[in-house]
Scaffold this active site. Sequence first.
Site, PDB file in Angstrom:
ATOM      1  N   CYS A 123      51.794  33.718 -30.869  1.00 23.54           N
ATOM      2  CA  CYS A 123      51.092  32.636 -30.182  1.00 23.54           C
ATOM      3  C   CYS A 123      50.223  31.807 -31.113  1.00 23.54           C
ATOM      4  CB  CYS A 123      50.233  33.180 -29.030  1.00 23.54           C
ATOM      5  SG  CYS A 123      51.210  33.993 -27.765  1.00 23.54           S
ATOM      6  N   PHE A 265      48.530  16.201 -20.594  1.00 26.53           N
ATOM      7  CA  PHE A 265      47.627  15.813 -19.510  1.00 26.53           C
ATOM      8  C   PHE A 265      48.195  14.658 -18.685  1.00 26.53           C
ATOM      9  CE2 PHE A 265      44.445  17.926 -22.285  1.00 26.53           C
ATOM     10  CZ  PHE A 265      43.965  18.834 -21.365  1.00 26.53           C
ATOM     11  N   MET A 266      49.476  14.779 -18.335  1.00 29.65           N
ATOM     12  CA  MET A 266      50.143  13.761 -17.540  1.00 29.65           C
ATOM     13  C   MET A 266      49.749  13.937 -16.085  1.00 29.65           C
ATOM     14  SD  MET A 266      52.154  11.239 -17.040  1.00 29.65           S
ATOM     15  CE  MET A 266      52.843  11.000 -18.682  1.00 29.65           C
ATOM     16  N   ARG A 267      48.732  13.189 -15.655  1.00 25.76           N
ATOM     17  CA  ARG A 267      48.259  13.310 -14.275  1.00 25.76           C
ATOM     18  C   ARG A 267      47.364  12.118 -13.930  1.00 25.76           C
ATOM     19  NH1 ARG A 267      44.598  18.631 -15.451  1.00 25.76           N
ATOM     20  NH2 ARG A 267      46.590  19.222 -16.385  1.00 25.76           N
ATOM     21  N   ASN A 268      47.328  11.800 -12.640  1.00 28.71           N
ATOM     22  CA  ASN A 268      46.444  10.747 -12.124  1.00 28.71           C
ATOM     23  C   ASN A 268      46.592   9.441 -12.887  1.00 28.71           C
ATOM     24  OD1 ASN A 268      45.354  12.629 -10.289  1.00 28.71           O
ATOM     25  ND2 ASN A 268      43.845  13.324 -11.790  1.00 28.71           N
ATOM     26  N   GLN A 269      47.836   9.046 -13.152  1.00 22.58           N
ATOM     27  CA  GLN A 269      48.137   7.773 -13.813  1.00 22.58           C
ATOM     28  C   GLN A 269      47.584   7.684 -15.231  1.00 22.58           C
ATOM     29  OE1 GLN A 269      50.211   5.486 -12.148  1.00 22.58           O
ATOM     30  NE2 GLN A 269      50.325   7.281 -10.830  1.00 22.58           N
ATOM     31  N   ARG A 270      47.299   8.826 -15.842  1.00 22.96           N
ATOM     32  CA  ARG A 270      46.806   8.853 -17.215  1.00 22.96           C
ATOM     33  C   ARG A 270      47.565   9.902 -18.009  1.00 22.96           C
ATOM     34  NH1 ARG A 270      40.188   8.364 -17.337  1.00 22.96           N
ATOM     35  NH2 ARG A 270      39.997   6.506 -16.010  1.00 22.96           N
TER      36      ARG A 270
END
Length: 291
Positions: A123, A265-270
């Site tokens: 890891c 962090f592909m979320r909430n149009q960002r």
Amino acid sequence: MVSPVIIQKVIDGALQEPQPDLLAIEEPLEIRLGFGPIDNRQQRSLSVTMRTPGADGPGADQELALGYLYAEGIIREASDVVSCRHCVQDATKQGNVLRVELQPSVLIDWQLLERHTYASSSCGICGKASIDAVRASCPATMTSGGFRVDAAVLQRLSDRVQAAQRAFSYTGGVHAAALFDADGQVLMLREDVGRHNALDKLVGAALWNGQVPLQEYGIFLSGRIGFELVQKAWMAGVPVLVAVGAPTSLAVEMAREAGITLIGFMRNQRFNVYTGVERVVVAEAIGYGNK
């Protein structure tokens, strides 16, 4: 792919009535290799992974094995595999052991494979050494030309992928890997309790379909991005890797070396672009000196 269970919720400190729920099934899969010349065939256990059996149809374990073998550099094309079959427990149930027979011409460097497997399982603890361990089997760095995708298209991906996640809709407990094109169309999706398994299944299916290398596609992942996932994408020739979660430092380092556009962090149009921003088409670029 799901198992029923009875649960009791606690809401505002009050115990509710028992009610049914569904859980994602998790079972081990052992991948065994048959290899060597015709007059001296050998068998060896390669790996044991926890996976969701049958989540993507009856061929899911075979896709998982093919994707894993390709990512590890053991096979280069689907024709390197003679057969891929379950070791049957009885007349009615397939077992959790899959035997993959390789062509006699396929040579395996077990020492290199063991070093790579150790590096992956660590890891990222060994840092740069982990990248060195996998570099030998990876292709050349990808160029920045070719596949590009609009930022507005990327922002719609999360909803499209989630709408296609059948097992997740029932359980909320599985990961997904989805293949998408420049228009943001989800072309293929695979699910599993393991993030790595979902991606192996997806690459294995693409390999079987003759689509690898995946130079004209992107891959969307439902979780975070470790360096092992970037390595699998690099092996498959994927130029754009997108995820809901965050990448690790080693994932970013490997993506930069591979020439992969890495988005998290592909979320909430960002979303955040960590490497390869030239493949993302934007309406406006705001410089540091602009307000």
